[in-house]
Design a protein around this motif. Sequence first.
Motif, PDB file in Angstrom:
ATOM      1  N   ARG A 167      -7.079   1.057   8.294  1.00  0.00           N
ATOM      2  CA  ARG A 167      -7.269   0.887   7.021  1.00  0.00           C
ATOM      3  C   ARG A 167      -6.483   1.832   6.044  1.00  0.00           C
ATOM      4  NH1 ARG A 167     -13.865   1.153   6.802  1.00  0.00           N
ATOM      5  NH2 ARG A 167     -13.185   3.285   5.770  1.00  0.00           N
ATOM      6  N   GLN A 168      -5.861   2.950   6.428  1.00  0.00           N
ATOM      7  CA  GLN A 168      -5.142   3.810   5.807  1.00  0.00           C
ATOM      8  C   GLN A 168      -3.680   3.154   5.269  1.00  0.00           C
ATOM      9  OE1 GLN A 168      -4.951   7.629   7.305  1.00  0.00           O
ATOM     10  NE2 GLN A 168      -4.360   8.746   5.164  1.00  0.00           N
ATOM     11  N   TYR A 212      -8.841   2.724  -5.844  1.00  0.00           N
ATOM     12  CA  TYR A 212      -8.348   1.195  -6.092  1.00  0.00           C
ATOM     13  C   TYR A 212      -9.489   0.329  -5.443  1.00  0.00           C
ATOM     14  CZ  TYR A 212      -3.631   1.863  -7.376  1.00  0.00           C
ATOM     15  OH  TYR A 212      -2.381   2.136  -7.942  1.00  0.00           O
ATOM     16  N   LEU A 257     -13.490  -2.363   0.006  1.00  0.00           N
ATOM     17  CA  LEU A 257     -12.945  -1.104   0.599  1.00  0.00           C
ATOM     18  C   LEU A 257     -12.629  -0.348  -0.518  1.00  0.00           C
ATOM     19  CD1 LEU A 257     -12.326   0.636   3.038  1.00  0.00           C
ATOM     20  CD2 LEU A 257     -10.008  -0.524   2.860  1.00  0.00           C
ATOM     21  N   LEU A 300     -10.388   2.535  -2.142  1.00  0.00           N
ATOM     22  CA  LEU A 300      -9.436   3.396  -1.541  1.00  0.00           C
ATOM     23  C   LEU A 300      -9.125   4.367  -2.713  1.00  0.00           C
ATOM     24  CD1 LEU A 300      -6.902   0.651  -0.108  1.00  0.00           C
ATOM     25  CD2 LEU A 300      -8.321   2.293   1.227  1.00  0.00           C
ATOM     26  N   PHE A 342      -2.525   7.424   0.599  1.00  0.00           N
ATOM     27  CA  PHE A 342      -3.914   6.836   0.558  1.00  0.00           C
ATOM     28  C   PHE A 342      -4.688   7.533   1.562  1.00  0.00           C
ATOM     29  CE2 PHE A 342      -3.744   2.969  -1.948  1.00  0.00           C
ATOM     30  CZ  PHE A 342      -2.377   2.874  -2.330  1.00  0.00           C
ATOM     31  N   GLY A 343      -5.963   7.495   1.224  1.00  0.00           N
ATOM     32  CA  GLY A 343      -6.968   7.563   2.171  1.00  0.00           C
ATOM     33  C   GLY A 343      -7.399   6.414   3.018  1.00  0.00           C
ATOM     34  N   ALA A 344      -8.269   6.749   3.974  1.00  0.00           N
ATOM     35  CA  ALA A 344      -8.603   5.437   4.857  1.00  0.00           C
ATOM     36  C   ALA A 344      -9.913   4.675   4.289  1.00  0.00           C
ATOM     37  CB  ALA A 344      -9.248   6.081   6.219  1.00  0.00           C
ATOM     38  N   GLY A 345     -10.414   5.098   3.058  1.00  0.00           N
ATOM     39  CA  GLY A 345     -11.189   4.333   2.416  1.00  0.00           C
ATOM     40  C   GLY A 345     -12.847   4.441   2.523  1.00  0.00           C
ATOM     41  N   SER A 346     -13.464   3.980   1.636  1.00  0.00           N
ATOM     42  CA  SER A 346     -15.094   3.833   2.125  1.00  0.00           C
ATOM     43  C   SER A 346     -15.133   2.559   1.823  1.00  0.00           C
ATOM     44  CB  SER A 346     -15.683   4.597   0.936  1.00  0.00           C
ATOM     45  OG  SER A 346     -15.300   5.782   0.854  1.00  0.00           O
TER      46      SER A 346
END
Lengths: 113, 117
Positions: free
Chosen positions: A43-44, B35, B88, B90, B108-112
Amino acid sequence: AQTVTQSQPEMSVQEAETVTLSCTYDTSESDYYLFWYKQPPSRQMILVIRQEAYKQQNATENRFSVNFQKAAKSFSLKISDSQLGDAAMYFCADLPSPYKYIFGTGTRLKVLA
Amino acid sequence: DAGVTQSPTHLIKTRGQQVTLRCSPKSGHDTVSWYQQALGQGPQFIFQYYEEEERQRGNFPDRFSGHQFPNYSSELNVNALLLGDSALYLCASSLGLAGLSGANVLTFGAGSRLTVL
């Protein structure tokens, strides 16, 4: 509203072959940046390559290169010698003004062994 | 060198509830952008924080709010959750305001991953 269009929802390429992902944009700004980001299953989002609109020379990063056609507002990504690790979602993005990236809907790239 | 870290990685909420997502920027970065990425879509810009102020906002309702702390970390709050908020989220950091010369590359991070039932 400004948009970025990726007309190929999914593409496949044989390992070691070359593939080109398409992208068009519609910014009216005179100066802007264009990007390709890769999003693997983790996902990154990872930056692949960046192009500054005022530079006529196409950007290149190792096996990745772009074909930037400013008049046609086209920004395609070419991946040479494709590897299994290249499999991911690829997003084209436009930065027409400060602060806000505009992303396309993405192209899923499959690499076949 | 730690990149962008986000928490939690996954969460499930019900309609009408409120949620807070957290983000720590990459070391050396001072700007945080958020985002929303719906399933099968590209990320959509929510807002950006710099010097603890919201600098630019995308087309999102006031139910979406944020904050940036003196250590540059940030929170995204969403009130009165709707099913359509499932996505998701980001977080991305940069040095300076995205769009200015040399400062436009986002990390970017890997998201929630938020699921609203």
